[in-house]
Design an enzyme around this catalytic site. Structure first.
Site, PDB file in Angstrom:
ATOM      1  N   ARG A   1      55.729  63.470 105.231  1.00 33.34           N
ATOM      2  CA  ARG A   1      56.980  63.909 105.835  1.00 33.34           C
ATOM      3  C   ARG A   1      58.063  62.868 105.563  1.00 33.34           C
ATOM      4  O   ARG A   1      57.826  61.657 105.659  1.00 33.34           O
ATOM      5  CB  ARG A   1      56.837  64.113 107.348  1.00 33.34           C
ATOM      6  CG  ARG A   1      56.101  65.375 107.756  1.00 33.34           C
ATOM      7  CD  ARG A   1      56.907  66.631 107.400  1.00 33.34           C
ATOM      8  NE  ARG A   1      56.257  67.861 107.829  1.00 33.34           N
ATOM      9  CZ  ARG A   1      55.430  68.573 107.076  1.00 33.34           C
ATOM     10  NH1 ARG A   1      55.120  68.162 105.864  1.00 33.34           N
ATOM     11  NH2 ARG A   1      54.909  69.690 107.535  1.00 33.34           N
TER      12      ARG A   1
ATOM     13  N   GLU B   1      65.779  66.554 103.732  1.00 29.63           N
ATOM     14  CA  GLU B   1      65.535  67.592 102.732  1.00 29.63           C
ATOM     15  C   GLU B   1      65.969  68.986 103.171  1.00 29.63           C
ATOM     16  O   GLU B   1      66.215  69.849 102.333  1.00 29.63           O
ATOM     17  CB  GLU B   1      64.066  67.619 102.332  1.00 29.63           C
ATOM     18  CG  GLU B   1      63.115  68.093 103.415  1.00 29.63           C
ATOM     19  CD  GLU B   1      61.663  68.058 102.939  1.00 29.63           C
ATOM     20  OE1 GLU B   1      61.014  69.115 103.007  1.00 29.63           O
ATOM     21  OE2 GLU B   1      61.188  66.997 102.517  1.00 29.63           O
TER      22      GLU B   1
ATOM     23  N   HIS C   1      59.106  68.822  97.427  1.00 31.73           N
ATOM     24  CA  HIS C   1      58.142  69.265  98.433  1.00 31.73           C
ATOM     25  C   HIS C   1      57.204  70.316  97.829  1.00 31.73           C
ATOM     26  O   HIS C   1      56.988  71.389  98.392  1.00 31.73           O
ATOM     27  CB  HIS C   1      58.866  69.825  99.657  1.00 31.73           C
ATOM     28  CG  HIS C   1      58.045  69.744 100.913  1.00 31.73           C
ATOM     29  ND1 HIS C   1      58.583  69.425 102.135  1.00 31.73           N
ATOM     30  CD2 HIS C   1      56.720  69.945 101.140  1.00 31.73           C
ATOM     31  CE1 HIS C   1      57.630  69.438 103.053  1.00 31.73           C
ATOM     32  NE2 HIS C   1      56.487  69.743 102.467  1.00 31.73           N
TER      33      HIS C   1
END
Length: 338
Positions: free
Chosen positions: A232, A261, A293
């Site tokens: 994360r 993000e 991601h």
């Protein structure tokens, strides 16, 4: 049961359709937010992704339109106010595991691309410049690899590093019983920072891990250390990371996640001006490798996510216990992503 799916991406829809069984699925590519929560009216169950907003105000709006169950298409749940959901009577379950190898293998791939200067090599080849002067990397064999979080993903990464012949240190308040087979040594966090040549993050984002890697942490790391984050973004303080990179406090970073993000990843922003200066500074650094991601993005992982998502909805609908329900007993794992 009719299920409304937020943030539905084309890459995952075939997998969701295959596992839908008796469920009727309705998709939207819009993210869950205060503005879009009303679209779930008439649906008792919805499914959301990591970029969706399940904060208290949004949950209140969902409850008002009749939503009673939320399936997370992810392991992490830092985007969800679990206490508020429990108070509203909304049941929430995640996907506690799918393919730990997907994320672990992506972390290794990023490490090797950055270390062996693969991106720079390709650019030089396209220019017909075949000199090797700027492409020197290092052997992973014999290096000290620090792993933060030794759940299933962290252990999968450790197994690969063990195969490379690396020495493995780990930091996790909950020690994995399988660690001894890989000769993993658990050490305090500061020791891991000071001794590791490579550090890979495999922990959830919560109150214990927010900005775990900040100014002090970077000052304790080796100048030659490479940091990998496929967990994360908020585990790393981005301004502190930029300072460390720009001042040679560490030698590189592999980032599949980014602190800010949301609003960037999973979207087509071609032709738009990027206003996030921290992100553009990171992207401009040769010693930084960023992917959007995508560490989870394998066929095996997508199958596992879709299957578990639909199975948890079916369990809830039938009144059966949902093994991965998060609102039965609210808990925050410290470091291990299981």
């Amino acid at each position: 049961m009719r299920v409304f799916i937020y943030s539905a991406h084309p890459y995952e829809q075939p997998f969701l359709e295959k596992e839908a069984c008796q469920h009727e699925i309705v998709y939207t590519n819009q993210r869950l937010s205060l503005e879009t929560a009303s679209r779930a009216a008439g649906f008792e169950a919805i499914a959301i992704f990591t970029a969706d907003d399940a904060s208290a105000p949004v949950l209140e709006k969902l409850a008002a339109v009749g939503v009673r169950y939320i399936a997370l298409r992810s392991v992490g749940h830092d985007h969800v106010d679990l206490a508020k959901a429990q108070a509203l009577g909304i049941h929430i379950a995640n996907v506690p595991e799918y393919s730990p190898y997907a994320v672990a293998e992506h972390a290794v791939a990023m490490l090797m691309v950055l270390n062996r200067k693969i991106t720079e090599s390709r650019l030089l080849l396209q220019l017909q410049d075949y000199r090797l002067d700027l492409l020197t990397g290092f052997d992973v064999h014999g290096k000290i690899v620090g792993i933060v979080g030794t759940g299933k993903i962290g252990m999968a990464f450790a197994s690969i590093m063990h195969g490379f012949g690396a020495h493995i240190l780990a930091f996790d308040p909950v020690q994995n019983p399988d660690a001894s087979a890989l000769q993993i040594s658990y050490v305090p966090f500061d020791t891991l920072l000071q001794q590791s040549d490579i550090i890979s993050i495999h922990c959830p984002l919560n109150e214990h891990t927010k900005y775990l890697f900040s100014w002090t942490a970077f000052n304790n790391m080796k100048p030659e250390c490479i940091l990998i984050n496929t967990a994360r973004g908020g585990v790393i303080h981005t301004k502190a990371l930029l300072h460390a990179l720009e001042n040679d406090c560490i030698s590189g970073a592999c980032l599949d996640v980014y602190e800010h993000e949301k609003g960037i990843f999973f979207q087509d922003l071609r032709g738009q001006t990027m206003h996030d200066t921290l992100y553009t500074r990171l992207l401009a650094l040769k010693k930084v490798l960023i992917t959007g991601h995508q560490a989870f993005l394998t066929r095996e992982a997508l199958t596992g996510i879709a299957r578990t998502t639909m199975q948890t909805i079916a369990c809830w609908e039938s009144g059966s216990p949902v093994p991965s329900e998060l609102t039965t007993t609210i808990h925050q794992p410290l470091y291990s992503i299981k």
